[in-house]
Design a protein around this motif. Structure first.
Motif, PDB file in Angstrom:
ATOM      1  N   PRO A 199       0.814  -1.228   0.000  1.00 58.16           N
ATOM      2  CA  PRO A 199       0.000   0.000   0.000  1.00 58.16           C
ATOM      3  C   PRO A 199       0.846   1.277   0.000  1.00 58.16           C
ATOM      4  CG  PRO A 199      -0.032  -1.064   2.161  1.00 58.16           C
ATOM      5  CD  PRO A 199       0.602  -2.037   1.215  1.00 58.16           C
ATOM      6  N   GLY A 200       2.068   1.192   0.522  1.00 57.00           N
ATOM      7  CA  GLY A 200       2.921   2.368   0.491  1.00 57.00           C
ATOM      8  C   GLY A 200       3.334   2.758  -0.915  1.00 57.00           C
ATOM      9  N   LEU A 201       3.343   1.788  -1.815  1.00 62.33           N
ATOM     10  CA  LEU A 201       3.729   2.025  -3.199  1.00 62.33           C
ATOM     11  C   LEU A 201       2.530   2.306  -4.094  1.00 62.33           C
ATOM     12  CD1 LEU A 201       6.029   2.043  -5.286  1.00 62.33           C
ATOM     13  CD2 LEU A 201       5.757  -0.433  -5.508  1.00 62.33           C
ATOM     14  N   PHE A 202       1.400   1.636  -3.835  1.00 64.27           N
ATOM     15  CA  PHE A 202       0.247   1.746  -4.724  1.00 64.27           C
ATOM     16  C   PHE A 202      -0.959   2.429  -4.085  1.00 64.27           C
ATOM     17  CE2 PHE A 202       2.503  -2.229  -5.920  1.00 64.27           C
ATOM     18  CZ  PHE A 202       3.006  -1.790  -7.126  1.00 64.27           C
ATOM     19  N   GLY A 203      -0.888   2.733  -2.792  1.00 62.22           N
ATOM     20  CA  GLY A 203      -2.039   3.318  -2.121  1.00 62.22           C
ATOM     21  C   GLY A 203      -3.136   2.287  -1.941  1.00 62.22           C
TER      22      GLY A 203
END
Length: 270
Positions: free
Chosen positions: A86-90
């Protein structure tokens, strides 16, 4: 209050020699989509396919589907690959939300097709313009035209899936008609302009299929291929096919558009 126009989180990327995120390479594509203003383009074309209050907008849904394909996914449910970072793609839309989005598209296929074609034209115009002196649209001339290759390709499936059919090679699946731009050896390889999905028993020499996929491809070319009245500069394009594209109906269509063409035809030997 400021609202981000990015589809995905904008993160700096650097090489550290450590394996920190398994999908870190996809950050190149997320940055690419952000730079193209993909979110706003999708919102302009596809907002009718999601509720006005929906958290996941069309750009995030379509962007996630595109990234999952780049990551090796084969179906819509494979966007779960993005949920692990989620830190990379939200936040990533749920499978149910993607399914509802697809269901709305099925109800209004013409609206989606038109929106996709106009969005692809806008995106391609931006991308080609960013290529500067290697811009395929700027390089195209009657003596050195942009080449568009048309051909059918078999896609095999393992079961009787929707709209699949027996192929001429004895298998089962689909026979999509594909239009691809060839940029030349010195300017990269090329890219897909349009794909027409067809059952496996559709013939490769269908004039109707050739005309339809070519028209879809032409509609996605940048403005440099059209004059101020919207007329195509056909002399700046060369359509290349094998003998399957040598039907009179298709060649007459190319002639009516002023497009150059190269095809083959088997002549009997007497």
């Amino acid at each position: 209050m400021n609202h981000s126009t990015h589809v995905f989180p904008a993160l700096p990327t650097q090489l550290t020699g450590q394996a920190l995120i398994s999908r870190a390479g996809l950050s190149v594509l997320t940055s690419f989509l952000n730079a193209l203003d993909f979110r706003q383009l999708c919102e302009d074309r596809f907002s009718q396919f999601v509720p006005a209050t929906a958290t996941h907008r069309p750009g995030k849904i379509l962007g996630a589907l595109a990234l999952s394909l780049a990551a090796g996914g084969e179906q819509a449910a494979d966007i779960d690959q993005l949920r692990v970072a989620p830190g990379l793609f939200g936040r990533v839309a749920s499978d149910a939300m993607v399914s509802r989005f697809m269901g709305r598209i099925k109800v209004q296929p013409e609206a989606f097709s038109y929106g996709f074609a106009t969005m692809a034209r806008s995106l391609r115009s931006k991308i080609w313009a960013a290529a500067g002196p290697r811009n395929p649209a700027r390089l195209a001339t009657p003596a050195n035209p942009l080449i568009i290759d048309l051909d059918a390709s078999l896609v095999h499936v393992n079961s009787d899936k929707e709209n699949s059919a027996g192929t001429y090679k004895g298998g089962y699946g689909y026979s999509p008609m594909i239009a691809m731009a060839d940029y030349g050896k010195t300017n990269g390889t090329g890219g897909v302009l349009a794909v027409q999905l067809r059952p496996g028993n559709r013939g490769a020499n269908s004039a109707k299929s050739h005309i339809e996929v070519l028209n879809q491809a032409l509609a996605q070319l940048p403005d440099d291929f059209y004059d101020e009245h919207g007329n195509l500069h056909g002399e700046k394009i060369l359509v290349r096919t094998d003998s399957a594209g040598s039907s009179r109906e298709f060649l007459h269509h190319l002639q009516s558009l002023g497009i150059q063409f190269s095809t083959s035809y088997l002549l009997p030997v007497f």
